[in-house]
Design a protein around this motif. Structure first.
Motif, mmCIF file in Angstrom:
data_model
loop_
_atom_site.group_PDB
_atom_site.id
_atom_site.type_symbol
_atom_site.label_atom_id
_atom_site.label_comp_id
_atom_site.label_asym_id
_atom_site.label_seq_id
_atom_site.Cartn_x
_atom_site.Cartn_y
_atom_site.Cartn_z
ATOM 1 N N GLU B 139 0.719 -1.059 -0.085
ATOM 2 C CA GLU B 139 0.022 -0.238 0.009
ATOM 3 C C GLU B 139 1.100 1.553 -0.128
ATOM 4 N N LEU B 140 2.047 1.065 0.556
ATOM 5 C CA LEU B 140 3.503 1.889 0.531
ATOM 6 C C LEU B 140 3.241 2.885 -0.289
ATOM 7 N N MET B 141 3.696 1.555 -1.418
ATOM 8 C CA MET B 141 4.413 2.199 -3.055
ATOM 9 C C MET B 141 3.239 3.148 -3.450
ATOM 10 N N LEU B 142 2.068 3.003 -3.268
ATOM 11 C CA LEU B 142 0.807 3.737 -3.804
ATOM 12 C C LEU B 142 1.189 5.345 -3.665
ATOM 13 N N VAL B 143 0.667 5.877 -2.492
ATOM 14 C CA VAL B 143 0.432 6.892 -2.420
ATOM 15 C C VAL B 143 1.640 8.293 -2.889
ATOM 16 N N PRO B 144 3.047 7.943 -2.764
ATOM 17 C CA PRO B 144 4.221 8.293 -3.534
ATOM 18 C C PRO B 144 3.580 8.049 -5.079
ATOM 19 N N MET B 145 2.962 7.193 -5.321
ATOM 20 C CA MET B 145 2.992 7.198 -7.075
ATOM 21 C C MET B 145 2.303 8.250 -7.536
ATOM 22 N N TYR B 146 0.770 8.068 -6.660
ATOM 23 C CA TYR B 146 0.030 8.893 -6.687
ATOM 24 C C TYR B 146 -0.188 9.995 -7.375
ATOM 25 N N PHE B 147 0.269 10.878 -6.188
ATOM 26 C CA PHE B 147 1.688 11.572 -5.889
ATOM 27 C C PHE B 147 2.053 12.197 -7.335
ATOM 28 N N LEU B 148 3.001 11.227 -7.583
ATOM 29 C CA LEU B 148 4.237 11.479 -9.033
ATOM 30 C C LEU B 148 2.924 11.512 -10.014
ATOM 31 N N ILE B 149 1.954 10.531 -10.175
ATOM 32 C CA ILE B 149 0.995 11.481 -10.879
ATOM 33 C C ILE B 149 0.110 12.327 -11.074
ATOM 34 N N ALA B 150 -0.093 12.612 -9.739
ATOM 35 C CA ALA B 150 -1.710 13.874 -9.917
ATOM 36 C C ALA B 150 -0.196 15.211 -9.645
ATOM 37 N N ILE B 151 0.778 15.508 -9.614
ATOM 38 C CA ILE B 151 1.237 16.613 -9.343
ATOM 39 C C ILE B 151 1.302 17.092 -10.957
ATOM 40 N N TRP B 152 2.802 15.977 -11.351
ATOM 41 C CA TRP B 152 3.364 15.962 -11.758
ATOM 42 C C TRP B 152 3.217 15.554 -13.498
ATOM 43 N N GLY B 153 2.078 14.931 -13.560
ATOM 44 C CA GLY B 153 1.603 14.220 -14.624
ATOM 45 C C GLY B 153 0.946 15.134 -16.064
ATOM 46 N N HIS B 154 0.719 14.556 -17.174
ATOM 47 C CA HIS B 154 -0.128 15.837 -17.932
ATOM 48 C C HIS B 154 -1.272 15.787 -17.931
ATOM 49 N N GLU B 155 -1.971 16.580 -18.964
ATOM 50 C CA GLU B 155 -3.224 16.846 -19.139
ATOM 51 C C GLU B 155 -4.114 16.061 -18.105
ATOM 52 N N ASN B 156 -4.607 15.124 -18.048
ATOM 53 C CA ASN B 156 -5.198 14.318 -17.828
ATOM 54 C C ASN B 156 -5.420 13.430 -16.579
ATOM 55 N N ARG B 157 -4.076 14.222 -15.592
ATOM 56 C CA ARG B 157 -3.303 13.448 -14.244
ATOM 57 C C ARG B 157 -4.569 13.154 -13.491
ATOM 58 N N VAL B 158 -4.969 14.062 -13.415
ATOM 59 C CA VAL B 158 -6.258 13.781 -11.713
ATOM 60 C C VAL B 158 -6.880 12.224 -12.023
ATOM 61 N N TYR B 159 -7.388 12.392 -13.593
ATOM 62 C CA TYR B 159 -8.691 11.334 -13.855
ATOM 63 C C TYR B 159 -7.279 10.492 -13.574
ATOM 64 N N ALA B 160 -6.540 10.640 -14.025
ATOM 65 C CA ALA B 160 -5.091 9.145 -14.118
ATOM 66 C C ALA B 160 -4.738 8.289 -13.370
ATOM 67 N N ALA B 161 -4.659 9.446 -11.576
ATOM 68 C CA ALA B 161 -4.149 9.534 -10.964
ATOM 69 C C ALA B 161 -5.370 8.292 -10.001
ATOM 70 N N VAL B 162 -6.050 8.863 -10.026
ATOM 71 C CA VAL B 162 -8.289 8.755 -8.850
ATOM 72 C C VAL B 162 -7.615 7.397 -9.237
ATOM 73 N N LYS B 163 -8.258 6.798 -10.818
ATOM 74 C CA LYS B 163 -8.080 5.591 -11.442
ATOM 75 C C LYS B 163 -7.057 4.880 -11.421
#
Lengths: 174, 490, 100, 621, 476
Positions: B139-163
């Protein structure tokens, strides 16, 4: 005895129904007081003269007076009664009544289907009640006093008004 | 102690990097690089010092009490399989730090914090042999990954990160239920609470219970893997993540799913797994074909590469559930090579996106004429992806197919068609992005030395794995043999 | 002989009427009155139950309910005053702003 | 000296690597030296090895060199190991040598191209892969080389990547051959699963001892390998990629057609001849495929306008001959034809390349003409190559090899009149389209002016190959003797035709074709135009021109459905499940959210309702 | 029935709470000072908390039939007092921003805490009822405290009416149970229940009505409907208090009450509780999905969390008290933290409760954002936070009892729940839309948040000491 019980019960219920259907608050309060007095009679029949007295003194007396005071303070008057009457459409009653009817039906069905409970033979005197109250329920009495204190503080704070101008600034907040 | 260091170094360095970034961004990057390199060296030292014909199950072990109330221990251990995956972890870790050296300009400290914590989490997953600890790390590895996508991701990052987050969390919780069910089953049999992997092996249970628990684990790992039907978080997450995120997702996070299958699903629930194997194999093959087909249909480069992952990991799933030595080793080999080749593709696509600000193939073409080194590297990894012999991926996929054939001719043949499909998308990728006329007149800088170095290392690694994979194969062979012997009826 | 079952029935009926009042009336004052009816009915049930077992406990509970009703009503009426002051109405539907 | 064997593939490979990495920074001359020199060394080494091998053959008739164990999983232990016997020796020598000549030619042909170093890198990799394929000791390594040549063909065909059509042709080549490769891979699974090894020699022995003739395993394995072979060798039904492969630079075409790639299938079948012998139906299928292909490709060649496409179809057709030979068990004849074909086909492409370059990359033969005087070197070399291709009796190498095949067909128990007739008809066709080409290109009016004349680096290889095309077939006997150490002898069925008879038939067929071409294209050109002009002729022309409609057919049957499926599912249908779930959740949210009305009475009703429900459950449960 | 010296010692924590309320009132009589009142209240809570160690040796002790002081009760009293301290720290800064009299708040809060303490140590219907009403009546005042603002007033009215109605239901139910058994003591009721042949026709409806009362206080579906409005309307620190102290005390009581009576293992009641648990988990999580008001989101999520707790409650067995205890601690820490953040970011005019208020918070106030994120992740049950261990134990309790359907529903609905926690997180980390830095955070609130965050992480990593403590709890 039985006749008294049933009469009082009928009075209590009818008075309550009347209370519920009144548009005028003061009228309703009077009906409520009648209902409470009827209940006091029932208590008496049930062999609880002490609480019957308290019902009359505190409930029908003190608490209802509080209501009356507020009604007076609000100075609702005739327009409010008319407005209230307008709201008392029959359709308002249907859903609640159905709900309540089911509740009551369930309840009565249960009572009727069960065994008849044994009945006590003698009433409980005020002394007995007092002994219990200040014996094993001593802490309860203390807690009730804290309860009243809490109610007092809350009512004081909520009912107390400041000087109008500061009040105005607060009210203007959405 | 080394094992603990493997986890703790990135954790501490992560905090440090975040703190330091306030004053110096460069220092933050260097701290990160040093920490990951240190871990890589530690892992290599472990590899160098291990004896393949080791006596015990584990090559190294570390064990502390944690929550004795519930029989939970902080128990780390490493065998050939986890050791290799650890090396892959830090290898790709180093490369993704390098790859994002210039890409990330906002909240640099927090970025590296997340990066390091992901790596720590992944290392924890590969090291944990206490099921609670495993779940914790999982579980621990998910959270930073989530941030990685949600903060530094591209256009549709929020959707992708949440999914991504919801898919993996939800399936993880199912695994938790299965873990607990297993523990209680063990408890009712022995009267002791234990989350120890070793204790739980061979727990006696009814076949129905075994099947349900197996499914609990399977779903969690199948989401990560990803098996088809549960894969749809992946294209979104990969596409929207920043380069380092994509590399780690594709290269490592997916491997944790496969690792879980190998480490837990098969050994803990051998009978249920055997019963379930045909379904899993069909899922694997379907994933191979479906992933390849969809990769062929994509025009977004990252999405394309993402679907190739679905396809390749189908081989892994297939290989695991074929459950014979050839296929098992092939599956592990595919895991490792896929990590490198797909990681490299993501780095390249990231580099390209950095330069032309699009991932749409329709907006590309003729890149070769302006950036030949970049294009050449892309060609190389596309070829690795399509399973060209001589490169690492081929070894893995061929072994899987060879093993699968012994189980089912039809499945092997279908999977082989999947390899053929790989040609479609790989060549399409090279053709539409890099070859053809330079319609949009791109004039972009070629790979800079830093990127060139990253590519060169990865190319060499793949060639080495493709032509001389023995050292790697021999490292995990004992583990695979053990797993293979757990198959019922053997 | 005390009519225990009937006592429960009557208290149940009163309780139900109280419920109807709370559900049907929009005027806050009437709602508070209906609550009083409900509480009174509950207290009556205690008294009946105490009578069944010939114990004073039921009556003690009635006293506590009485205290609670008093506290409740005083706070409630304070709120009614404030409410009327701000909204110029006691219609519970009209004061509602929060929803969803 | 045999120990140098590993250098034969290693040197081109190393130089390919070096050129890929360092090439862009090297000067053209350096690139040429590295690129060509490496092949030269490789060819030289293979010649030295050949000398050693022929001088003192190893006791077992073969030499094995193991470098390292490649993969090591249980009993699956293929090595990086080379196996040299007469078959692989002949192939290796021819391949390296012809490749060297082609490289030499390319030094000039490709001069000035911006991808000069890239070109040589690919070419070297191509040779390295092909040699690996030939020398592989096990089928997995062979498969490596096999895929390697497929890759290189892709790279080279699409070499001029800026034209999307070239890329398309390259992809087509790779994908179509990979279809065959997939079958072959499955064949490897069959073999390994049943025989437990992939070492070719062990496999052959095991197959021989474990499988009876006609066993279903043997049939399956042979059929699957045949699948691979038809793909690589551009035989029916996977021949469609080869004509399109002409998109690549001409030396590439020469390399693909002459030395590498397309002959791989022939080699594979010859190498695994035991399997095919054990599977008579498959072997017969090989023959039929060969016969059918040589005819179909011959007809197609008749109608082409592009000089290289004509040659491409001729290759398909000639490989068809080799398959025919393999199919009737004439292993040696097939390899013999491979060798002569390597010489003359390379020659034809090189000569064609001279012509093409001379005419500003003009490919259409009807815009050429009268080049006999303008480009004498090209003319003479092309003529020699053409004669060898068509089989000019008694002089050319092609005649001897083709004649041997015809004789074998006639005398094999597996052969028959039908196959023989196809073979002889093929000779007529070959002769006809070859001379059609020669007459149209080199005779008649000059259509386009010559702008560039070949230099020495282009002329010399052409001349050497011309020489070989003539003399290459003379020493048939010792060649056969050599090959017989590695391949089974041709089993002659009693009561067949005599060699003289087939020779005469072949000779007559040659002249028939020559005459027809002469009449239709030199003497009376209107005839050919009239034939192509009438409706039936036009239809036939279109049909043949489009390779018997195979491309159209495949496009409709495979490509479009796949492309459609891919584009239809671009958005990932599976995802709509989750979208649906999300929408359902949102719907639930909307419904539940509507219950939060903010009305006090309504809230109280919920509480009362809740207790009603609770009571109900309690009562009736 | 005399109250002995030992009884007094055992009652010390409660007595001190009551005395502190009086003390604050006296303090107000002398001088109206926000800081003074808060300090007295805080000191009283500290003393009360400290007195637990004095009371502990006298355990377990039945003080009159009404109260039982055992380790279980003391544990929850400690939890309540600590939460109240945190409340004071948060409330001080929050109310300081508005100009009104603040002192009554602390009196009411102390009364409410006393009510909570009575609840968790009650062993009798009377004390249950009184404790509940102490809590409720004080809360009416607290919720409507900024009475000039329309939303608190509305929330206060709603809470008052509905709480009174539900109290009436509860009372009626208790009357019926009493009528059936002739006793109001939990242990005697438990004994009667275990004997067959009691008056089901009175007991079961009684239980059903009691559940209604409990369900209302715990905001379990379908009695949850009031929750969002009250949470939104009440001032943020009070919301925190309602969500934690009020619910926590009630749940501790529920566990004690039903654990003793074993009533919830009766087939009909088991079904009722299961239905309630499932409905709460679904309703809470789904209602929060697209909500834009953070306080309402947290309100709905608290509905779901209580549903989760019911799963462990249903499981019974050895693990249930442990799971419930630990989860309540985790829920307290996290909820106080989350509403604490809302409180510190609010200004005097309105609460910072819209999602838009948090947009880009990370870029403006990274530390606050990080703390809030940690709280949200804890609510979602992500490792390193205490919520993770809590959820782990809930699932463990459910699994140990083999309540698979409940456990799976727990898992699935908490998966849905992730979505709305992430919506807040997404907002926090999105690009900053407004440059407003927000109000300054006072030292007490900072201390409270540091304490909560530390607890969150420490218990998330090293739950062992707390687990051992909870395991040692015994019912008197």
């Amino acid at each position: 005895m039985t006749i008294v019980f049933y009469t009082a019960s009928a009075v209590a219920i009818i008075a309550t129904i009347l209370m519920l259907t009144r548009a005028n608050a003061v009228h309703a309060l009077l009906d409520l007081i009648v209902s409470l007095l009827a209940v006091a009679v029932i208590f008496f029949v049930l062999g609880a003269p002490f609480v019957a007295a308290l019902e009359v003194i505190i409930y029908a007396g003190a608490i209802m007076v509080l209501f009356v005071f507020v009604v007076m303070l609000l100075n609702l008057g005739e327009p409010a009664t008319r407005a209230e009457r307008a709201l008392l459409r029959p359709s308002m009653w249907i859903v609640p009544s159905v709900f309540a009817a089911i509740l009551l039906a369930e309840f009565i069905w249960l009572l009727v289907s069960g065994d008849v409970p044994p009945s006590a033979v003698a009433g409980i005197e005020a002394k007995e009640t007092g002994m219990a109250l200040f014996g094993q329920y001593l802490i309860g009495v203390e807690l009730a006093s804290m309860l009243l204190l809490g109610g007092l503080v809350a009512a004081y704070h909520l009912g107390w008004r400041k000087v109008p101008q500061t009040e105005a600034t607060h009210v203007s907040h959405p | 102690m080394i094992l603990l260091c493997l986890i703790v170094i990135p954790l501490i360095a992560g905090g440090l990097a975040w703190a330091v970034a306030r004053w110096s961004v460069a220092a933050c990057r260097w701290i990160t690089l040093l920490a990951v390199t240190a871990d890589l060296i530690l892992a290599l030292v472990l590899w160098g010092s291990h004896s393949p014909a080791g006596s015990g199950t584990w090559l190294a072990e570390a064990d502390w009490e944690w929550i004795p109330q519930a029989g939970i221990r902080f128990h780390l251990a490493v065998d050939g399989l986890s050791l290799l995956l650890l090396m892959l972890t830090f290898f790709l870790g180093v490369l993704s730090v390098l790859a994002s050296w210039r890409e990330i300009t906002e909240a640099v400290g927090f970025f590296h914090f997340n990066l390091l914590w992901i790596l720590a989490g992944i290392a924890g997953v590969f090291l944990a042999v206490d099921l609670f600890l495993f779940y914790f790390a999982w579980e621990l590895m998910l959270v930073p990954m989530y941030f990685l996508i949600a903060i530094w991701g591209h256009e549709n990052r929020v959707y992708a990160a949440v999914k991504f987050f919801i898919f993996t969390q939800l399936s993880g919780l199912l695994m938790l239920v299965a873990i607990l069910a297993l523990v209680f089953t063990h408890h009712s049999a022995t009267g002791a609470y234990s989350f120890e992997y070793g204790d739980l092996l061979g727990t006696a249970m009814s076949s129905v219970a075994e099947m349900w628990m197996m499914l609990g684990f399977f779903v969690a790992f199948a989401v990560k893997l990803p098996a088809i039907v549960l894969h749809t978080w992946l294209p979104d997450a990969h596409t929207e993540a920043p380069t380092a995120g994509s590399v780690i997702l594709a290269g490592l996070l997916l491997k944790t799913g496969a690792y879980g299958m190998l480490r837990f699903v098969l050994p803990l629930f051998p009978h249920a797994s055997a019963t379930f194997a045909p379904v899993a194999m069909i899922l694997g093959v379907a994933g191979i074909l479906y992933g390849a087909l969809l990769a062929f249909g994509q025009t977004d480069l990252k999405r394309l590469v993402a679907y190739t992952s679905v396809s390749h990991l189908g081989f892994v799933l297939l290989g695991i559930f074929v459950w014979n030595p050839l296929a098992l080793q092939g599956a592990v080999m595919t895991m490792i090579c896929h990590g490198i080749s797909t990681g490299a593709l993501f780095i390249l696509v990231g580099a390209l996106q950095d330069r032309i600000h699009t991932r749409e193939m329709d907006r590309m073409g003729g890149i070769w004429s302006t950036a030949p080194r970049l294009s050449g590297a892309a060609l190389f990894f596309a070829l690795a992806s399509l399973g060209l012999p001589g490169l690492g991926d081929f070894v893995g996929e061929f072994l899987v197919l060879l093993g699968a054939y012994q189980q089912s001719i039809v499945i092997a043949a279908l999977a082989a068609i999947g390899v053929l499909f790989a040609t479609f998308y790989a060549l399409q990728f090279v053709q539409r992005a890099f070859q053809g006329p330079n319609t949009f007149n791109w004039r972009i800088p070629d790979l800079v030395p830093r990127e060139g170095l990253v590519m060169a290392v990865m190319i060499i690694a793949l060639l080495w794995l493709g032509l001389y994979p023995r050292p790697v194969l021999n490292t995990f062979e004992p583990v695979m043999t053990r797993i293979e012997q757990m198959a019922p009826g053997r | 002989m005390f009519p225990i079952r009937e006592g429960f029935m009557i208290s149940g009926a009163l309780f139900t009427l109280g419920v109807i009042g709370v559900l049907a009336r929009r005027n806050l004052l009437f709602v508070l009155m209906s609550i009083e009816v409900m509480l009174n009915a509950a207290g009556m049930a205690f008294v009946v139950a105490g009578a069944r077992w010939r114990q004073p406990d039921g009556q003690v509970m009635f006293l506590f309910i009485l205290a609670m009703a008093a506290a409740e009503v005083s706070v409630g009426l304070a709120l009614v005053l404030e409410l009327y002051h701000q909204f110029k109405t006691l219609d519970t539907d009209a004061i509602s702003r929060m929803r969803g | 000296m045999l120990a140098l064997l590993w250098l034969v593939p290693a040197i081109p490979f190393a130089s390919a690597l070096a050129l890929a990495v360092l090439g862009p920074r090297m000067r053209a001359r350096g690139v040429a030296v590295v690129g060509t020199g490496s092949i030269a060394i490789s060819a030289a080494i293979s010649l030295v090895i050949a000398g050693t091998f022929l001088g003192a053959p190893p006791a077992s008739g073969a030499y094995t060199q193991t470098l390292w164990t490649w993969i090591d999983v249980g009993s699956f232990r293929p090595g990086i190991a080379f196996y040299l016997d007469a078959l692989s020796l002949v192939m290796t020598v021819v391949v390296t040598f012809v490749s060297f000549l082609i490289h030499l030619y390319s030094v000039e042909f490709m001069r000035g191209d911006e991808g000069y170093s890239r070109f040589f890198a690919y070419m070297n990799l191509f040779v390295a892969s092909m040699v690996t394929l030939l020398l592989a000791d096990n089928l997995l390594l062979l498969y490596l080389g096999w895929e390697g040549v497929g890759l290189c063909s892709y790279l080279l065909i699409g070499f001029w990547y800026q034209d999307a059509a070239n890329g398309l042709a390259g992809r087509k080549a790779f994908i179509v051959t990979r279809v065959g490769d997939t079958a072959m891979a499955v064949g490897l699974f069959v073999l390994f699963h049943n025989l437990g090894t992939l070492r070719i020699q062990d496999l052959m022995h095991a197959a021989q001892s474990q499988w009876p003739a006609g066993s279903s395993y043997a049939i399956a394995a042979a059929a699957l390998l045949l699948g691979g072979a038809v793909g690589k060798s551009a035989q029916l039904p996977l021949q469609t990629w080869l004509p399109d492969a002409m998109a690549g630079p001409t030396p590439t075409s020469a390399l693909i057609h002459a030395a590498t790639m397309v002959t791989a299938g022939v080699y594979l079948i010859a190498r695994t001849n035991v399997l095919f012998t054990l599977a008579p139906p498959v072997q017969f299928a090989v023959a039929v495929v060969g016969a059918a292909t040589l005819l179909m490709a011959g007809f197609s060649a008749l109608t082409q306008n592009d000089i290289k496409r004509v040659l491409a179809y001729s290759t398909i057709s000639q490989i068809g001959y080799m398959f025919l030979a393999l199919g009737v068990g004439a292993w040696g004849a097939a390899i013999f034809h491979f060798m002569t074909h390597a010489f003359f086909k390379a020659l034809l492409f090189l000569a064609a390349g001279i012509v093409i370059e001379a005419l500003h990359h003009e490919h259409n033969i009807f815009r050429m003409g009268g080049l006999r005087t303008e480009l004498p070197v090209a003319f003479w070399t092309f003529l020699i190559g053409g004669c060898a291709l068509a089989g000019l009796p008694l002089i050319t190498a092609g005649y001897f090899s083709k004649d041997l095949i015809l004789w074998s067909v006639a005398n094999s128990p597996a052969g028959g009149m039908g196959l023989l007739a196809a073979g002889i008809a093929g000779v007529v066709l070959t002769s006809f389209y070859t001379f059609r080409l020669i007459f149209v290109v080199f005779f008649g009016r000059i259509e386009t002016a010559v702008s560039h004349r070949p230099g020495l680096a282009m002329v010399v290889p052409a001349c050497i190959l011309a020489f070989l095309s003539v003399v290459g077939g003379f020493d048939k006997a010792s060649f056969e003797a050599l090959l017989n150490t590695a391949l089974p002898h041709f089993r002659e069925a009693g009561g067949g035709m005599s060699e003289a008879l087939t020779s005469v038939a072949a000779g007559l067929a040659f002249f028939a074709g020559l005459l027809a071409a002469w009449y239709a294209y030199l003497r009376n050109p209107s005839l050919s135009r009239a034939a192509a002009g009438n409706p039936a002729g036009r239809l036939l022309h279109r049909f043949w021109f489009s390779d018997w409609g195979m491309d159209w057919f495949y496009d409709r049957l495979f490509i479009r459905p796949v492309v459609w499926a891919a584009s239809a599912s671009k958005a990932d249908i599976v995802d709509s499940i989750y979208d649906g779930l999300a929408s359902a959740a949102v719907l639930c949210y909307r419904i539940l959210s509507a219950t939060e009305t903010g009305k006090l009475r309504w809230y109280a009703a919920w509480i009362a309702g809740g207790s009603v429900v609770t009571l109900a459950i309690v009562m009736w449960l | 029935m005399n109250v002995t010296e030992q009884d007094f010692i055992a009652l010390l924590p409660l007595l001190i709470l009551a005395a502190t309320a009086i003390a604050v009132m006296l303090g107000v009589a002398v001088r109206r000072s926000h800081a003074l009142s808060a300090s007295i209240a805080f000191a009283g809570l500290v003393i009360s908390f400290g007195s637990i160690w004095i009371a502990a040796p006298e355990l377990p002790r039945q003080v009159t039939p009404l109260l039982i002081l055992d380790r279980y009760a003391l544990f929850y009293i400690a939890l309540l007092t600590v939460s109240s301290m945190v409340f004071i720290l948060l409330a001080h800064g929050y109310f300081e921003k508005s100009d009104d009299d603040h002192d009554e708040m602390y009196i009411l809060m102390l009364v409410a805490t006393l009510g909570g303490a009575v609840l968790v140590s009650s062993s009798h219907f009377a004390s249950l009822f009184l404790g509940l009403e102490l809590l409720s009546v004080a809360l009416y005042g607290m919720i409507a405290y900024p009475r000039r603002r329309p939303l608190p007033l509305e929330a206060g009215i709603k809470y008052l009416v509905l709480a009174a109605v539900s109290a009436a239901f509860l009372l009626f139910g208790m009357a019926l149970v009493y009528g059936a058994f002739g006793t109001m003591r939990f242990d005697e009721i438990a004994a009667q229940l275990s004997r067959p042949g009691f008056d089901r026709w009175l007991v079961l409806p009684g239980m059903a009505l009691i559940i209604t009362g409990f369900g209302f206080k715990l905001a379990l579906a379908p009695f949850h409907i009031w929750t969002p409005d009250v949470y939104e309307g009440a001032p943020a620190p009070v919301t925190a208090y309602v969500a934690t102290v009020s619910k926590g005390a009630m749940f501790a009581l529920l566990l004690r009450y039903f654990y003793k009576t074993g009533g919830h293992q009766q087939a009909p009641l088991f079904v009722v509780f299961s239905v309630i648990a499932i409905a709460s988990m679904f309703a809470g999580n789904i209602l929060a999905l697209l909500q834009d008001n953070v306080k309402r989101i947290l309100a709905y999520s608290s509905i779901a969390h209580l549903g989760y707790l019911l799963v462990a409650f249903q499981a019974s067995g050895d693990l249930a008290p442990m799971a419930v205890g630990f989860y309540l601690v985790s829920y307290f820490v996290t909820t106080l933290g989350a509403f604490g953040i809302v409180a510190v970011l609010s200004d005097g005019g309105r609460d910072a409760d819209l999602l838009d208020d948090y947009r880009g918070l990370f870029w403006r106030r990274p530390v606050v954002a990080a703390v809030f994120t940690a709280m949200l992740f804890s609510l979602a049950g992500i490792p390193v936070t205490v919520g993770f261990v809590g959820k782990f134990y809930l699932v463990a309790a459910g699994a140990s009892a083999g309540l698979w359907s409940l456990v799976v529903i727990l898992v699935v609905t908490s998966g849905i729940g992730l979505f709305y926690y992430l919506r807040i997180v997404v907002a926090i980390y999105s690009e900053a839309s407004q440059a407003k830095a927000g109000p300054v955070i006072g030292a007490p609130a900072v201390a409270a948040l540091i304490f909560l965050t530390a607890a969150l992480v420490y218990l998330g990593l090293f739950p062992q000491p707390l687990l051992a403590l909870i395991r040692g709890l015994t019912f008197g």
